[in-house]
Design an enzyme around this catalytic site. Structure first.
Site, mmCIF file in Angstrom:
data_model
loop_
_atom_site.group_PDB
_atom_site.id
_atom_site.type_symbol
_atom_site.label_atom_id
_atom_site.label_comp_id
_atom_site.label_asym_id
_atom_site.label_seq_id
_atom_site.Cartn_x
_atom_site.Cartn_y
_atom_site.Cartn_z
ATOM 1 N N HIS A 53 -21.654 25.379 -25.184
ATOM 2 C CA HIS A 53 -20.410 25.990 -24.664
ATOM 3 C C HIS A 53 -20.320 27.410 -25.221
ATOM 4 O O HIS A 53 -19.996 27.614 -26.384
ATOM 5 C CB HIS A 53 -19.197 25.162 -25.107
ATOM 6 N N HIS B 37 -19.309 31.713 -24.388
ATOM 7 C CA HIS B 37 -18.764 32.806 -23.571
ATOM 8 C C HIS B 37 -19.579 34.064 -23.841
ATOM 9 O O HIS B 37 -19.611 34.550 -24.977
ATOM 10 C CB HIS B 37 -17.297 33.062 -23.918
HETATM 11 C C1 NCD Z 1 -11.947 31.128 -24.519
HETATM 12 C C2 NCD Z 1 -12.143 32.555 -24.019
HETATM 13 O O1 NCD Z 1 -11.728 33.491 -24.705
HETATM 14 O O2 NCD Z 1 -12.725 32.731 -22.951
HETATM 15 N N1 NCD Z 1 -10.941 31.129 -25.538
HETATM 16 C C3 NCD Z 1 -10.738 30.180 -26.477
HETATM 17 O O3 NCD Z 1 -9.768 30.288 -27.211
HETATM 18 N N2 NCD Z 1 -11.576 29.166 -26.629
HETATM 19 C C4 NCD Z 1 -11.618 30.239 -23.377
HETATM 20 C C5 NCD Z 1 -11.693 28.772 -23.697
HETATM 21 O O4 NCD Z 1 -12.764 28.206 -23.863
HETATM 22 O O5 NCD Z 1 -10.613 28.155 -23.778
HETATM 23 ZN ZN ZN Z 2 -14.604 28.172 -24.126
#
Ligand code: NCD
Ligand code: ZN
Length: 329
Positions: free
Chosen positions: A12, A14
């Site tokens: 997971h 980003h």
């Molecule tokens: C994530 C993001 O910034 O994209 N933020 C987070 O607090 N985890 C989005 C997510 O996975 O909820």
């Molecule tokens: Zn996330």
């Protein structure tokens, strides 16, 4: 002392876009053989064209490093025809309830209306990845969502459902009830509770969704991770935001851990005498659960004090300025 991990995976992640992508993608690729890439961009990754463009941008940002981006699509109603052409390019589809986290305004407002697409995904063998939170009181949002997982798991018994970034003891317990449920857990939810975020001076770099919970929740997550629970996978949920969006009024949610995740996991697993379980937690379980074979890549760590930088470009990592007892070799 040395530690060798075979093709570690971050289930997971980003990676963002543009300049941020160029900064953070090589940091993940220095530690991991691959990662599940979240689709919550603006606009979301929800078409063949956006998927292909994003994949190309990631490959360019990673350069020569060995790193497989396992792409996801942002959940919306998809026809069978769309799913048939898209499925070979993705590892799953990520469902965000509308408005629960960063860039999720285009998410699902009514889950019942999503069920026809979910049924098509079940038929086509496409996993469903879920941000499992409601709009209830912030500490209760994950537990309030567990009944949704329960219903989805029963109604779609052949659908593989990943409960993303679980944070509660009750979520760990739910994992035991349905064979088609699996979960990811982050590094920070194994280490912190709400006290670390807001019990003393406020630490915006530990603010994320789902919010860190109680000591007994952390304990349940930790026990499951240290045992390499067969349906639990490491997913960092490393979510970089520029310092200006974190150290301000209206702090964005997300903890940035990609470059420190493996050293800190090694430290944590060693402290609990569980280093022998780390390989399954960071790769073996994910390979088996998703039926994937990541590119071969040996990542070595050794016992040496590592000073966590104050920032990586515009992003402050968790525990910036602190030290870890393991270091990437
Ligand atoms: C994530 C993001 O910034 O994209 N933020 C987070 O607090 N985890 C989005 C997510 O996975 O909820
Ligand atoms: Zn996330």
């Amino acid at each position: 002392m040395q530690l060798q991990l075979e093709s570690p995976l971050d289930m997971h992640l980003h990676l963002r876009q543009d300049d941020m992508l160029k900064i953070v993608a090589p940091l993940s690729a220095a530690s991991f053989a691959g990662a599940v890439i979240m689709p919550n961009l603006l606009p979301p990754v929800d078409s063949a064209e956006r998927l292909a463009n994003y994949r190309r941008a990631i490959d360019a940002a990673v350069g020569d490093l060995t790193f497989e981006p396992y792409m996801t699509l942002f959940f919306r109603d998809y026809s069978e025809g769309e799913l048939l052409t898209l499925r070979e390019h993705i590892i799953g589809i990520k469902l965000y309830p509308a408005g629960v986290t960063t860039n999720s305004d285009a998410g699902v407002a009514a889950l019942e209306a999503a069920e026809s697409t979910i049924g098509r995904m079940e038929d086509l063998g496409i996993p469903l990845l879920v941000h499992g939170e409601t709009n209830d009181f912030v500490m209760d949002r994950e537990e309030a969502f567990l009944s949704v997982y329960d219903r989805l798991a029963q109604r779609f018994p052949r659908l593989q459902i990943t409960m993303e970034h679980i944070t509660t003891r009750r979520a760990v317990e739910l994992l035991e009830r349905h064979d088609n449920l699996r979960a990811t857990v982050t590094l920070h939810h194994l280490l912190i509770t709400l006290d670390d975020l807001a019990g003393g001076l406020l630490n915006p770099h530990l603010f994320c969704k789902p919010i860190a919970k109680r000591p007994e929740d952390r304990q349940a997550l930790l026990e499951a991770a240290l045992a390499a629970h067969p349906r639990l996978m490491f997913g960092s949920d490393s979510a970089p935001h520029p310092l200006s969006s974190k150290e301000c009024s209206g702090c964005a949610a997300g903890v940035f851990t990609a470059p420190i995740a493996l050293p800190m996991l090694a430290e944590l697993f060693e402290r609990h005498g569980a280093l022998d379980k780390l390989q399954d937690f960071v790769s073996g379980n994910a390979q088996r659960l998703y039926g994937i074979t990541p590119p071969p890549k040996v990542v070595r760590l050794h016992k040496e004090e590592f000073h966590i930088p104050a920032a990586y470009g515009p992003v402050v990592p968790m525990n910036a300025g602190g030290t870890v007892t393991w270091c990437l070799s």
